[in-house]
Design a protein around this motif. Structure first.
Motif, PDB file in Angstrom:
ATOM      1  N   ASP A 308      -8.358   8.461  12.303  1.00  0.00           N
ATOM      2  CA  ASP A 308      -8.131   9.849  11.922  1.00  0.00           C
ATOM      3  C   ASP A 308      -9.366  10.703  12.079  1.00  0.00           C
ATOM      4  OD1 ASP A 308      -6.353  11.738  11.201  1.00  0.00           O
ATOM      5  OD2 ASP A 308      -6.641  11.498   9.042  1.00  0.00           O
ATOM      6  N   SER A 314      -7.177   8.451   4.800  1.00  0.00           N
ATOM      7  CA  SER A 314      -5.914   8.363   4.072  1.00  0.00           C
ATOM      8  C   SER A 314      -6.208   8.375   2.608  1.00  0.00           C
ATOM      9  CB  SER A 314      -5.166   7.069   4.443  1.00  0.00           C
ATOM     10  OG  SER A 314      -5.891   5.968   3.955  1.00  0.00           O
ATOM     11  N   ARG A 909       4.001   3.715   6.010  1.00  0.00           N
ATOM     12  CA  ARG A 909       3.072   4.826   5.875  1.00  0.00           C
ATOM     13  C   ARG A 909       3.809   6.059   5.375  1.00  0.00           C
ATOM     14  NH1 ARG A 909       0.735   6.232  11.404  1.00  0.00           N
ATOM     15  NH2 ARG A 909       2.921   6.012  11.980  1.00  0.00           N
ATOM     16  N   VAL A 911       3.186   9.983   6.323  1.00  0.00           N
ATOM     17  CA  VAL A 911       2.433  10.885   7.191  1.00  0.00           C
ATOM     18  C   VAL A 911       2.672  12.312   6.716  1.00  0.00           C
ATOM     19  CG1 VAL A 911       2.053  11.650   9.562  1.00  0.00           C
ATOM     20  CG2 VAL A 911       2.700   9.279   9.100  1.00  0.00           C
ATOM     21  N   ILE A 920      -1.039  16.316  12.361  1.00  0.00           N
ATOM     22  CA  ILE A 920      -1.221  15.397  11.242  1.00  0.00           C
ATOM     23  C   ILE A 920      -2.313  15.950  10.324  1.00  0.00           C
ATOM     24  CG2 ILE A 920      -1.747  13.045  10.550  1.00  0.00           C
ATOM     25  CD1 ILE A 920      -0.927  12.139  13.302  1.00  0.00           C
ATOM     26  N   GLU A 923      -2.814  11.020   6.026  1.00  0.00           N
ATOM     27  CA  GLU A 923      -1.949   9.857   6.160  1.00  0.00           C
ATOM     28  C   GLU A 923      -2.205   8.894   5.025  1.00  0.00           C
ATOM     29  OE1 GLU A 923      -1.430   6.077   9.205  1.00  0.00           O
ATOM     30  OE2 GLU A 923      -2.308   7.941   9.933  1.00  0.00           O
TER      31      GLU A 923
END
Length: 1751
Positions: A308, A314, A909, A911, A920, A923
């Motif tokens: 990411d 995340s 996951r 998202v 995005i 996450e």
């Protein structure tokens, strides 16, 4: 020297003489044993309950060890396949005691201010992620080295003081404890290592190592914290810059990690110490150990953490960073420590966002049974019922309905037993191997957890004393097994002991321990009744001779006493029932059948039900359960009847019919209540005295598939696999309705947001609407071919959407009850996606629709109204590191302000996508091992709720570096749906049952603010204070306003002089000459306030708890201010001003908070960059010589500081980029620039400006620079810090002639070093702040530019003409190099909107895609550049509000204003519904037709205007029906007759006209008041017959010459007679300063003979006149002359408004009064609603809505 005795180390066990147990304590199974590995004595602590088996030092909790050593060494070995716990109580230097715990029982790291819990897991195989659990069979001796100083510093930022106490809990072996200030290396000892830079372990502390073997092969070393987490030796102050190795603030902190000495090990959230397998070490040559290196926090991330990009990957802190090998290669293992940027531990600031822990608490359960419905018990006192609900044990108080719970089982509870003293509760769960628990019934604490020898436990029975527990079940071969446990020592900390076990080939359906002998039991089953006895450690049984009944299938048994009070076994009888209807009475002594009876139905001819029951021959009724009391026997049978018999079974005493077969009965200990349960999930009891049956619980008999909630009625709808739809009351958890379908199964459900209707989708494809009022089907649509998979409606209830298993999507119009299909689109929704309540999702503003489809790998976003595809996201391409294609499972929208779309995927996951662009945002990987079928986000975007298998997980969504979820158990089957309640105070989860959870964290809507003191006195030099902030959580919006498709119409906009707006004039310093400025520059003109010498000083809102009124809502926005609105899209904070109030509003619900305290109208607002502080400024008032600036705490709504910076109005406020400074700018008269330090809000610097300045701003890229713009110059200020003082260096640059002669009116900083300025002539010029020159300008508007905002490469400009423009200025930075030769051709306008007034305030998001804009028309608009639309958020009148009237049903209200508009509002939400606009006229009076004039659709409004016209508006047709001219001059008052067929109107010349509203003809004119304006016309029904005149209506007219006439009329007969004429004396001219207040009169609603009058007179008073007695009966004194008057129809309350900005409420019955403030002008209007629940007050153009609590 005090610590010298502890150096170099201290043997804790020896020093405190643990073997003598005088200064230490032991509990439970603690013994001294010899260990073969260490070849010495060690302490063994074992037991199934860790808390009951331990060694504690010191003996008493009031004592302290006083050990100051930095390191604690624990030499221990966990017992195989057991849990262990180590508790340390550590005291900090500030005497705060913190408990630090280590255990393999913990699943994740948890922390509070006083407790740290660290998971410590030992494993013997390959490292994995989640290895929390039992110690492995090959657990080795471990040296646990704890750095207590670093533990407190890293995780709590505290200084270590000393070690207070230690508790070592089962199950483990412990050799000793040591403390020291030295860091020893346990694998190094002896002189041969003296040259190494480490300290070897002393011989006394060292583990023995045989010659030729490696220390690491035999032992484990765990060092915590690891070397990579070293921190400074003292707590880090938040004000200082932190070192590189320590992260503070919202940034992440180090994870709790333990370092193994063999080599580092990999672990996730919990530290895992790995034991290498022997095979992994073969063939490796031993390598000499070397010291530990430091593990760097800046090492390169793994692939997973880099997916990411930089920043947070995340919410799940699984990032892993490899370290170099730190020990022998022979060990064969590696250590990996966490990437510090991913670790949510010891956070400062953000960690409090996820408190309390837990955030959910189970409040109620809807359900009963699960494994079966036979387990339901009375408590011995008969006050409560104990029953299982799948995996939860519920204790229900039958009188109050309160529930408490026993949580811990992970599968359905199959058996329950309670001892006779309510001390112990035993439970067993169904899944093999069966796990059993013993609970302390009073506290709910689990005392013991153990495995049963049986695979499945079917029945449990306690002896009366609780010392013996017997269970029956099946072993792994399927044979029946009976086990007896000794439980007498459990309550004292002991363990459960198996006393005996026995196998039997006979079937056992019921098993009971006798009440007279704890060693005797009885059982029954198929063809057998057996008596058991426990003797000599063995269970033996013998059969009862059943004779001819040996083939019966027995179902239950119970004991009864043959002789009262005799405890002997010979005195007891055993009753056994069977499925054939037999009840056998067995003599326990002789083991023979004494009596045999049979329950038979006797039916009347044609009768459907049994008429009576007898015991004779014939077909019997199957009996499933029986229970016996000293007086009767209760029998439950499969025909659904509960029957009560005397003990001789002569006749039925009482019976109750149930909806299904009765599966269990139980008589209460007092014999007055009989508990019964049915196989259909019903639980209730029969009260034998009142003969009333009480339902305790109902339940679905199959898993719940979906749920929906309704806010207004507080109802819950559920659909289940049992083919029922049920409606529940959320307050009582009782079932209200039950809809059953035998042919098709319900699949989805949702409520209509506004009507008492719910929609249900079925497996046949049908979608039906049900009426909750009529309990019937309203409409059915069958547009789907497959089973309906999901249903959802828009928040306003206009649209409904459904999807089916064949992939079709249907859109319905629900605007009316006869809803119909709008569109059906095939192949839209993924056909093979699993059915889920979250398969469809509508955004919270109702504009977007999202679903999984057309394939499982895509998520589609559509416009909810048009079904145009706006976005399609390929979920399968999101996880680039995955080897398999991902698919979407469920979707959910976040709050509209965030614009987030959450998608759960098959790869476990969640998202988070941008709902507009699809990018995005963040996450959450690995949320659960199984896919998530349902998720939802709270309205404040604080908590994310996920259905994760059989658990519920709650994530702190607001914190980027989340500490991981909180996990809640209780469900025994996968959770199908989760949802927040409409008020966000509760959470519901549905699966095997429906669980209701309380949300323990306070949200913004929950925060209560104390009321203000009765008097607020202000003065110069006032310091910090806490001020009042009233709030109003009611009046929510029915929907988030939808943007219109065109720019707002500009109705009634006429030319006005540039100096005045809507008739408002500035009267300040009227005697002194004033400089005239252009309208575009004139930011704030204080409203004219009418004051008298007796002005109300310091009148404030009373406390909410003791006040008669509570401010509920504010209608309007102060378009008179500038920059008086703030909005933060990331936090959702939205605030604006209305008069003296700061209004904080939730844009989604419409709920408001009101921050009061200013003594004059607020001119401007400023929000700090951290969004934690709001500053508001107001002008001078009659009570203060200076203006006020109030500094508010945003989270609490309290005023923290009050400062008086200027003698004139504050024109602008701004916080520095670091929020350390606040700059204030005085208006054109004051011309003062002041700087304030935000730490204490003391004045730092102040300067007098040479010319008027219109704006000021800090440089966002340089805290030490700010800029002002004004007449012809740009002034750059440079802030220089000299000690505690700040000096200002000034640089002035003139405006080039090319820009024009206009003034600079606005400014904002662009990309460095650019500065954008707006001019009064409509130009925008761009400055290079480094060079101090203007290099570019372009013409942006025809009017003055009053507002500029910049972000990214876009610029927003707002002008005095109402134009709002969006400019693309990305190329401007390149033009800077060209200097004066730059051309504006590179700047182009992207969008343009025309609003309803000059733009005075605006706030946009970072991308400038959407924002909120305020205008001088008193309107706040929501602007979306992407759609090119503007939505009216807040709308108020431009000018003075002249009247407020209410509809007969009190659903709407209407207002009229001098701006010529008549506006109709929804009373519940105060949303504008209809607006009638007349150009170039003022609407001066208004009336709503009464309810008797016809049907609701025939309701009308009568409005009088300044040109003498009277207009009739139809509400239903939203059109003007009639216009008439009954008067030549302006109308001042209008009213309908009581039948609505006549309109009375009065004008400013004193004429009263009587007209027909249908024909428009005026048939009578009364001139009795000619010469004075009519101020009031009031009409009521003629109820007093003592007046001596005829008529149906009684009405009055009051005029400005202090005269009131009272008339009786019957307009159908054209009769009108004068009843009374009242004249009141004129006041002295000096009393009113030449401005006479109005003369007002009204009939008393609680006494038809009374009339109340206020007006100018000799005294300030309310005069009460009796029409029958023809005299004044009472006078109520007032502090000032009244400006408005209203009487409450429901209570004896009188509301009076004054010119002194004050409202008084008088209780005429009690003779008491209370004053209220809140307006910034004369309260010229006050009106009670017909129900007297609300009071509307108006001052100029602002309207306040007050709630009148019941009195």
């Amino acid at each position: 020297m005090a610590r010298a005795w502890q150096h170099p180390f201290l043997n804790v066990f020896r020093h405190f003489r643990v073997d003598e147990w005088k200064r230490s304590a032991k509990q439970g199974d603690v013994a001294v044993v010899t260990d073969k590995t260490l070849k010495g004595a060690v302490y063994r602590i074992r037991g199934s309950v860790s808390a009951a088996n331990y060694i504690q030092l010191p003996k008493s909790s009031t004592q302290s060890l006083g050990l100051t050593g930095r390191y604690l060494y624990v030499l221990f070995r966990p017992l195989p396949s057991k849990h262990f716990v180590i508790h340390l109580d550590v005291s900090s230097k500030d005497n705060q005691v913190i408990r630090v715990s280590f255990s393999n029982l913990f699943k994740e790291f948890k922390s509070t201010a006083t407790w740290l819990q660290f998971p410590l897991v030992l494993e013997a195989r390959t490292p994995q992620r989640d290895l929390v659990g039992l110690a492995p069979s090959g657990a080795r001796w471990t040296c646990l080295q704890l750095d207590l100083q670093d533990v407190l510093l890293v995780y709590l930022n505290r200084c270590y003081g000393h070690l207070k106490s230690i508790r070592l809990c089962a199950s483990l072996l412990v050799r000793n404890l040591y403390t020291s200030d030295l860091c020893f290396e346990p694998a190094i000892s002896g002189a041969q290592w003296a040259k190494l830079p480490v300290t070897p372990m002393p011989r006394e502390m060292a583990f023995p190592v045989p010659k030729g073997e490696s220390w690491h092969d035999r032992y484990i070393h765990v060092r915590f914290p690891s070397e990579s987490l070293k921190v400074p030796s003292k707590p880090i102050e938040k004000s200082c810059s932190p070192p590189e190795a320590v992260l503070l603030g919202p940034g992440p902190q180090p994870l709790p990690c333990l370092v193994a000495s063999s080599k580092p090990v990999r672990f996730s959230v919990s530290p895992v110490v790995q034991t290498p397998s022997p095979t992994a070490q073969c063939g490796r040559a031993p390598v000499a150990p070397r010291p530990f290196p430091e593990v760097s926090l800046s090492q390169e991330r793994s692939d997973a953490s880099n997916a990411d990009g930089p920043g947070f990957h995340s919410l799940e802190p699984w990032a892993q960073v490899e370290a170099s090998d730190v020990h022998t290669a022979a060990a064969g293992t590696h250590v990996l420590t966490h990437e510090s940027a991913e670790v949510p531990v010891a956070r400062t600031g953000s960690c409090e966002g996820f408190l309390p822990d837990p955030v959910l608490r189970l409040k109620g359960v809807i359900g009963f049974g699960g494994h079966g419905t036979r387990q339901a018990l009375w408590t011995p006192d008969g006050a409560a019922v104990v029953y299982p609900c799948h995996a939860v044990i519920v204790v229900l108080l039958v009188d109050t309905g309160e529930q408490r719970f026993f949580l811990g089982h992970t599968d359905k509870v199959s058996a329950l037993a309670l001892d006779g003293s309510s001390s112990l509760l035993a439970s067993a769960q169904a899944r093999a191997p069966s796990v059993m628990r013993l609970w302390d019934f009073q506290t709910g604490r689990c005392l013991c957890l153990f495995r049963s020898p049986m695979h499945v436990v079917c029945s449990l029975s306690f002896s009366d004393s609780g010392a013996l527990l017997c269970g029956v079940g099946k072993d792994h071969h399927g044979r029946t097994m009976v086990v007896a446990w000794g439980t007498g020592q459990v309550g004292l900390g002991g363990e459960v002991v198996v006393l005996a076990k026995a196998h039997t080939d006979f079937d056992v359906q019921a098993f009971r321990v006798t009440f007279f002998d704890e060693t005797r039991m009885a059982s029954c089953g198929q063809g057998s009744v057996r008596l058991w006895r426990l003797r000599g450690g063995a269970l033996r049984s013998c059969p009862v001779d059943l004779g001819e009944h040996h083939a019966l299938q027995f179902t239950d048994l119970a004991f009864k006493q043959a002789r009262d009070g005799c405890p002997e076994p010979s005195a007891a009888m055993l009753l056994v029932c069977s499925r054939s209807g037999h009840i056998l009475e067995i003599d326990c002594q002789r083991m023979v059948v004494r009596h045999a009876r049979r329950l038979l139905p006797t039916r009347t001819p044609g009768g459907p039900h049994p008429q009576k029951q007898t015991f004779s021959s014939g077909p019997g009724i199957a009996i499933s359960s029986l229970s016996v009391s000293p007086a009767m026997c209760a029998v439950g049978s499969e025909d659904g009847f509960l029957r009560l018999w005397p003990l001789d079974f002569s006749s039925v005493l009482l019976e109750a019919e149930h909806e299904g077969p009765v599966s269990s009965v139980c008589v209460s200990p007092d014999g007055l209540r009989v508990l019964s349960a049915t196989s259909s999930g019903h639980l209730g009891f029969l009260d034998t005295l009142s003969r009333v049956y009480h339902m305790l619980a109902r339940s679905h008999t199959a898993p719940v598939l979906a749920l929906a909630m309704e806010q207004r009625r507080g109802q819950l709808a559920t659909v289940s696999q049992d083919r029922t739809v049920r409606i529940w009351d959320l307050a009582t958890l009782q079932q209200l309705y039950d809809f059953t379908s035998s042919e098709e199964a319900p699949c989805a459900v949702t409520f209509h947001p506004t009507r008492p209707t719910f929609f249900c989708g079925f497996s046949s494809g049908a979608v039906r609407s049900f009426s909750l009022e009529a309990a019937e089907v309203l409409v059915e649509h069958t547009c789907h071919r497959g089973a309906v998979t999901s249903l959802t409606a828009t928040p306003d209830g206009r649209l409904l959407f459904s999807s089916c298993s064949q992939g079709s999507l249907a859109q319905y119009s629900c605007a009316d009850p006869q809803w119909h299909v709008l569109r059906v689109a095939a192949d839209m929704v993924c056909p093979d996606a699993p059915a889920s309540p979250s398969a469809l999702a509508v955004s919270r503003d109702g504009r977007l629709l999202a679903f999984v489809g057309p394939s499982r790998c895509t998520v589609t976003v559509m416009g909810s109204a048009s079904l145009d595809e706006l976005l399609r996201v390929d979920i399968g391409t999101l996880d680039l590191a995955s080897s398999r294609l991902d698919s979407a499972m469920a979707v959910c929208f976040g709050p509209a302000a965030l614009g987030h779309l959450l998608v759960s995927t098959s790869s476990n996951r969640v998202v988070v996508l941008d709902a507009v662009s699809g990018r995005i945002i963040r996450e959450l990987p690995g949320v659960h091992p199984e896919p998530c079928p349902s998720l939802t986000l709270s309205e404040d975007a604080r908590f994310l709720l996920i259905a994760a298998g059989r658990t519920i997980k709650v994530w702190d969504y607001a914190t980027q570096a989340s500490p991981g979820p909180q996990v809640y158990i209780g469900h025994s089957e996968p959770v199908q749906a989760v949802a927040f309640s409409p008020d966000q105070q509760q959470v519901l989860s549905a699966g095997d049952a429906v669980f209701l959870w309380d949300v323990l964290a306070a949200t913004e809507s929950d925060q209560s603010f104390p009321g203000a003191p009765p008097a607020c006195k202000t003065g110069l030099g006032a310091g910090p204070l806490e001020d009042a902030a009233s709030r109003a959580s009611e009046l929510p919006r029915q929907q988030v306003p939808k943007p219109s498709q065109a720019s707002p119409p500009r109705l009634g906009v006429c030319a006005r002089p540039p100096e005045g707006g809507d008739g408002a004039r500035d009267t300040r310093n009227s005697g002194a000459p004033r400089t005239t400025y252009l309208a575009s520059c004139k930011a704030f003109t204080p409203a004219r306030v009418s004051c008298s010498p007796h002005s109300a000083k310091g009148t404030c809102l009373p406390p909410a708890s003791g006040g008669w009124l509570r401010l509920k809502a504010v209608v309007g926005y102060s378009g008179n201010g500038r920059a008086n609105m703030v909005w933060r899209p990331d936090t959702g904070f939205f605030a604006y001003t209305c008069g003296r109030l700061v209004v904080v509003e939730d844009l989604h619900s419409g709920a408001q908070q009101h921050w009061s305290g200013h003594s004059a109208e607020i001119s401007t607002l400023a929000l700090s960059h951290s969004a934690q502080v709001l500053a508001s400024a107001s002008g001078r008032s009659s009570t203060t010589a200076h203006c006020q600036i109030r500094v508010w705490d945003v989270s609490g709504g309290l005023c923290q500081h009050l400062i008086f910076p200027h003698s004139t109005t504050v024109l602008a406020l701004a916080f520095s980029p670091d929020d350390r400074l606040l700059v204030t700018l005085g208006d054109h008269d004051g011309r003062t620039l002041a700087l304030w330090g935000t730490a204490t809000y003391d004045l730092v610097s102040s300067t007098r400006l040479p010319e008027p300045v219109h704006g000021v701003a800090f440089n966002p890229w340089d805290t030490g620079e700010l800029t002002c713009v004004g007449q012809g110059t740009v002034t750059f200020w440079l802030l220089q810090l000299r000690g505690a003082d700040i000096s200002l260096q000034v640089r002035r640059e003139p405006v080039p002639e090319a820009v024009g002669a206009g003034e600079l009116t606005s400014l904002c900083y662009g990309a460095p070093p650019l500065l954008y300025c707006g001019t009064s002539s409509g130009q925008v010029c761009v400055w290079d702040t480094r060079a101090g020159r203007c290099f570019l300008s372009w013409e942006a508007d025809d009017g003055g530019i009053g507002l500029l905002l910049f972000s990214g490469s876009r610029l927003v400009s707002g002008s005095s003409t109402g134009r709002l423009c969006l400019w693309a200025v990305g190329a401007v930075s390149e033009l800077r190099c060209k200097g004066s030769g730059a051309r504006s051709s590179s700047v182009f306008m992207e969008h343009e909107l025309v609003l309803d007034g000059a733009v005075v305030s605006a706030s946009f998001d970072d991308s400038v895609d959407m924002g909120v804009v305020g205008t001088t028309a008193g309107t706040l608009w929501f602007v979306s550049w992407a759609e090119g639309t503007s939505t009216r958020l807040i709308s108020g009148h431009r000018s003075k509000v002249n009247e407020v009237v209410f509809s007969p049903g009190e659903s709407h209200c209407a207002t009229c204003s001098e701006d010529g508009s008549v506006r109709v509002w929804a009373l519940a939400s105060m949303e504008l519904v209809i607006q009638f606009q007349v150009l170039n006229q003022s609407c001066l009076c208004l009336a709503w037709s009464p309810p008797c004039c016809g049907r609701p659709e025939q309701q009308r409004l009568a409005a009088g205007y300044g040109d003498g016209s009277l207009r009739i508006f139809s509400i239903s047709r939203t059109a003007m029906e009639l216009k008439m001219h009954p008067h030549p001059v302006a109308l001042t008052s209008v009213a309908f007759s009581t039948d609505g067929q006549t309109v009375l109107s009065g004008d400013k010349d004193g004429l009263v006209a009587v007209s027909h509203p249908r024909t428009g003809t005026t048939f009578r004119v009364l001139s009795d008041h000619q010469g004075a304006p009519i101020s009031t016309i009031c009409v009521t029904c003629k109820e007093c017959e003592d007046l001596g005149v005829e008529g149906t209506d009684l009405w009055l007219a009051a005029s400005g010459d202090q005269r009131v006439s009272v008339w009786a009329s019957d307009w159908l007969r054209n009769r009108c007679e004068l009843v009374d004429w009242l004249s009141f004396p004129m006041p002295a001219t000096t009393e009113t300063q030449g401005h006479l207040p109005p003369s007002l009169a009204a009939f008393c609603p609680w006494d038809g003979a009374l009339l109340m009058y206020v007006g100018p007179g000799v005294y300030k008073e309310v005069i009460i006149y009796n029409l029958c007695q023809k005299q004044v009966v009472e006078k109520i004194p007032l502090p000032f002359f009244a400006m408005s008057l209203s009487l409450s129809p429901g209570t004896h309350l009188l509301a009076v408004g004054f010119a002194e900005c004050m409202l008084r409420l008088v209780d005429c019955a009690m003779g008491t009064a209370q004053d209220f403030a809140g307006h910034d002008n004369a309260v010229h209007l006050c009106r009670f609603t017909p129900s007297a629940r609300l009071l509307f007050t108006a001052a100029r153009n602002e309207i306040l809505v007050w709630e009148v609590p019941g009195r």
